[in-house]
Design a protein around this motif. Structure first.
Motif, PDB file in Angstrom:
ATOM      1  N   SER A  10       1.389  -1.450   0.138  1.00  0.00           N
ATOM      2  CA  SER A  10       0.614  -0.017   0.281  1.00  0.00           C
ATOM      3  C   SER A  10       1.087   1.602  -0.149  1.00  0.00           C
ATOM      4  O   SER A  10       0.786   1.812  -0.970  1.00  0.00           O
ATOM      5  CB  SER A  10      -1.170  -0.072   0.701  1.00  0.00           C
ATOM      6  OG  SER A  10      -1.785  -0.873   1.175  1.00  0.00           O
ATOM      7  N   SER A  13       2.320   1.606  -3.229  1.00  0.00           N
ATOM      8  CA  SER A  13       0.915   2.072  -4.246  1.00  0.00           C
ATOM      9  C   SER A  13       0.628   3.861  -3.862  1.00  0.00           C
ATOM     10  O   SER A  13       0.660   4.764  -4.971  1.00  0.00           O
ATOM     11  CB  SER A  13       0.220   1.442  -3.827  1.00  0.00           C
ATOM     12  OG  SER A  13      -1.611   2.318  -4.748  1.00  0.00           O
ATOM     13  N   GLY A  14       1.078   4.216  -2.726  1.00  0.00           N
ATOM     14  CA  GLY A  14       0.791   5.467  -2.489  1.00  0.00           C
ATOM     15  C   GLY A  14       1.852   6.125  -2.685  1.00  0.00           C
ATOM     16  O   GLY A  14       2.318   8.072  -3.263  1.00  0.00           O
ATOM     17  N   LEU A  17       1.252   6.366  -6.788  1.00  0.00           N
ATOM     18  CA  LEU A  17       0.718   7.471  -7.174  1.00  0.00           C
ATOM     19  C   LEU A  17       0.788   9.003  -6.756  1.00  0.00           C
ATOM     20  O   LEU A  17       0.218   9.632  -7.337  1.00  0.00           O
ATOM     21  CB  LEU A  17      -0.520   7.365  -6.945  1.00  0.00           C
ATOM     22  CG  LEU A  17      -2.420   8.029  -6.512  1.00  0.00           C
ATOM     23  CD1 LEU A  17      -2.740   7.911  -8.125  1.00  0.00           C
ATOM     24  CD2 LEU A  17      -3.292   7.984  -5.565  1.00  0.00           C
ATOM     25  N   ALA A 253      -3.241   5.902   1.111  1.00  0.00           N
ATOM     26  CA  ALA A 253      -2.805   4.093   1.042  1.00  0.00           C
ATOM     27  C   ALA A 253      -2.928   4.103   2.356  1.00  0.00           C
ATOM     28  O   ALA A 253      -3.721   2.664   2.851  1.00  0.00           O
ATOM     29  CB  ALA A 253      -1.250   4.368   0.255  1.00  0.00           C
TER      30      ALA A 253
END
Lengths: 283, 399
Positions: A10, A13-14, A17, A253
């Motif tokens: 996560s 992913s954060g 992004l 996230a």
């Protein structure tokens, strides 16, 4: 308690992004910081670039990575033209906000007219590509967007700090009249910055097309978070939006992991308010 | 005196006949039906489907001579996917455009707005896509989205019944949902129904409409290892979540969706096997419904011309066409354009439509729940459950 793997995945992913947030926010922040324009049409240009990427890839068979080379120069000249228009008619910063909002609506309608209001998705082989390190996945498109964001931020920083052009830009933003008195061609440099900001929107647009499903009205859903990124990162600061983007991306996230995805925007905006209160303009 | 009387009588007769003549002219003029649709904004992708269907329906009705001899003139406005705009425009349609009748807009929020205006002016409102029946309090509103009065129970119920028929049926479920109103309400219902069906909830997540980071949601679903994922999605959300799952090498064995974008789903390889509720698909027995075969043919033509990515008739198009069929049936049966007369007739009767036989004599003016279970197989939606309405030779498939 979430597993370590989930937590790391996560966070990754954060971060990725956040890179995209930073890339889109950089152009907006430079325009705001150096030209004094809050250019709402920046979001429309991001999506116009995304749809053009979709068109080039799906209809002409061009590789999406080639779009990263083709589209920014085109958008550079669009940005120059828009800024020339704003200067030609002596549009004030506040009125430029209204003008660029109007332009956003026009571009949205144009996109809808050409590509319809339905969702479209740029399908490429890159969509499936990913790297895996110890069970943590790094999707290609998101990673590419992050790398581009870092490279662009470094490049802009180097130009601003170590070149005459960069010094001229900073001089203009601090005292335009004095800079002009010293022979700095303010008009030409302003046009160049406007072109650069729109070219950055084009870069962001190609990345958005590679990562997301597109819909014309989605451009508005980016405004809140990107403005938060720009305000947190500081206007005209090349690294600020990237760092702010990563902070917001990771905080969203992690909130999604520990609480609920619907809480993510609250946390990021609370962070913005707190930082504005305690350290206005700086991270 | 006598001459004056004759003159006056003649003048009165002339005026009366002229007035009558103008009255007849007015009656013979077009019948104005007003509505709004989401032609721009986030719901426009589906709004265009309803616009195409409305045009087909009006062409059909007008080719039959119109309604009671009057051709339909559709006064259509763009509500920009905003319920507040829909409210203003319906007010304008009645007071400024002076439409004779109303037709509902697209999506629950806009319909609720239109319903309030219709109630204020005592107008009948037939609508096609209202998702929360308990909010439909107005007695002259009639839905063709045949969910039954309690879809939060019946829709998840039929989905869970369907997946219980597969070999090695699911025992655990992850419920992840958008907070979009009509979606959220169904997902909350799904949580309750799942308990009664013996499905253990291993994860529950909500996201705001417009969420961009599906990567973390995908990671949480993967971490929870559910047998089935209930995805409360609208538009592109479901596909975005499935793509995010693929990026972390995860693909759910069973995944159901609420109101996904049919076109986008059909183009996405990750979406194959998706389950959703539906009341119409382009195969028997649905194509045998009243007017269905001809409607399907016309929709293909128009949808392809408009560049729709999924030019096939599904639940949206079918319920939209049904709304026009109900209006036509009610006016022809009552020989009236009076709202109260039309409403009274609809409430008391059943109408054969492309969606099936509809009735409105139940709670909240809802009738039978006609929703069934469809699945995306080889990029085409087909009905799979119950067996009686499944496409020939097709059954629910899971990994």
């Amino acid at each position: 308690m979430p597993s370590l793997n989930l937590l790391i995945q996560s966070a990754v992913s954060g971060v990725l992004l956040g890179g995209l947030y930073g890339l889109i926010g950089l152009g907006l922040g430079l325009s705001w910081g150096f030209l004094g324009q809050i250019n709402l049409s920046h979001f429309a240009f991001v999506f116009l670039s995304a749809y053009l990427s979709f068109e080039f890839v799906n209809k002409l068979g061009i590789d999406p990575l080639v779009c990263l080379i083709i589209l920014p120069p085109i958008f550079f000249f669009i940005g120059i033209f828009l800024h020339w228009l704003i200067r030609r008619f002596r549009i004030t910063p506040f009125n430029s906000l209204l003008l660029t909002f109007g332009l956003t609506v026009i571009i949205e309608s144009f996109i809808q007219w050409i590509w319809t209001a339905d969702f479209v998705k740029l399908q490429t082989s890159y969509g499936d590509k990913k790297a895996s390190i110890a069970g943590i996945y790094l999707p290609f498109a998101e990673s590419m967007a992050f790398i581009i964001a870092v490279l662009v931020a470094v490049l802009v920083h180097l130009v601003m700090k170590y070149t005459d052009l960069g010094k001229a830009v900073r001089a203009i933003s601090q005292d335009p009249k004095m800079a002009t008195a010293f022979g700095i061609p303010q008009a030409k440099i302003s046009l160049g910055i406007a072109g650069l900001c729109t070219a950055l929107a084009a870069l962001g647009g190609v990345c958005v097309a590679m990562i997301y499903t597109l819909n014309p009205s989605q451009m508005y859903s980016w405004i809140g978070v990107i403005f938060a990124v720009v305000m947190l990162g500081g206007l005209g600061n090349p690294f600020g939006p990237l760092i702010a983007g990563v902070v917001i991306g990771v905080s969203e996230a992690v909130t999604m992991v520990f609480v609920n995805p619907s809480w993510a925007p609250i946390v990021s905006f609370s962070l913005l308010i707190a930082l504005l209160l305690f350290r206005p303009g700086k991270l | 005196m006598k001459r004056n009387f004759i003159k006056t009588s003649f003048a009165l007769a002339l005026v009366s006949s002229l007035a009558l003549s103008f009255g007849v002219q007015a009656q013979k003029g077009p019948l104005k039906i007003g509505s709004t649709l989401a032609l721009t904004g986030p719901l426009a992708a589906t709004g265009i489907v309803h616009k195409i269907v409305g045009e087909i329906a009006i062409e059909d009705i007008n080719s039959r001579g119109g309604l009671l001899g009057r051709k339909i003139e559709w006064v259509l406005k763009d509500d920009q996917s905003k319920p507040d705009v829909a409210r203003t425009l319906y007010e304008q349609l009645i007071t400024s455009d002076k439409v004779d009748l109303l037709m509902g807009p697209y999506a629950t929020g806009a319909i609720l707005s239109a319903m309030g205006v219709a109630q204020r002016y005592d107008k009948v409102l037939i609508h096609h896509t209202f998702g929360i029946p308990s909010q439909a309090k107005y007695d002259k509103q009639f839905p063709t989205w045949a969910l039954g009065p309690h879809p939060e129970k019946t829709s998840p119920g039929i989905v869970f019944d369907a997946v219980a028929t597969v070999p090695n049926p699911p025992k655990t479920i992850a419920i992840v949902t958008s907070k979009f109103p009509s979606i959220y309400f169904m997902s909350l219902g799904a949580r309750e129904v799942a308990k009664t069906k013996g499905l253990k909830e291993v994860l529950y997540l909500e996201w705001d409409f417009g969420n961009k980071d599906f990567g973390t949601i995908a990671a949480r679903v993967k971490d929870a290892k559910p047998d089935m994922v209930w995805i409360g999605d609208i538009g592109a959300e479901g596909v975005q979540l499935l793509e995010a799952m693929k990026k972390i090498d995860y693909s759910p064995r069973i995944h159901s969706h609420i109101y996904p974008s049919p076109g986008l789903m059909s183009q996405s390889p990750e979406a194959d096997g998706a389950i959703a509720i539906s009341l119409f698909q382009e195969h028997p027995p649905f194509t045998a419904n009243k007017g269905a075969a001809e409607f399907v043919r016309k929709f293909h033509e128009k949808a392809q011309a408009a560049g729709l990515p999924y030019p096939l008739v599904d639940v949206q198009a079918a319920t939209s066409y049904s709304a026009w069929q109900v209006l036509e049936a009610a006016i022809n049966a009552t020989k009236s354009f009076d709202d109260a007369t039309i409403a009274k007739w609809i409430k008391a009767n059943k109408v054969d439509t492309v969606s099936g036989k509809l009735r409105w004599d139940g709670e909240f003016n809802y009738g039978d729940d006609l929703m069934r279970v469809a699945q995306l197989q080889n990029r085409k939606w087909v009905m799979v459950y119950p067996k009686s309405v499944a496409a020939p030779g097709v059954k629910l498939e899971v990994k």
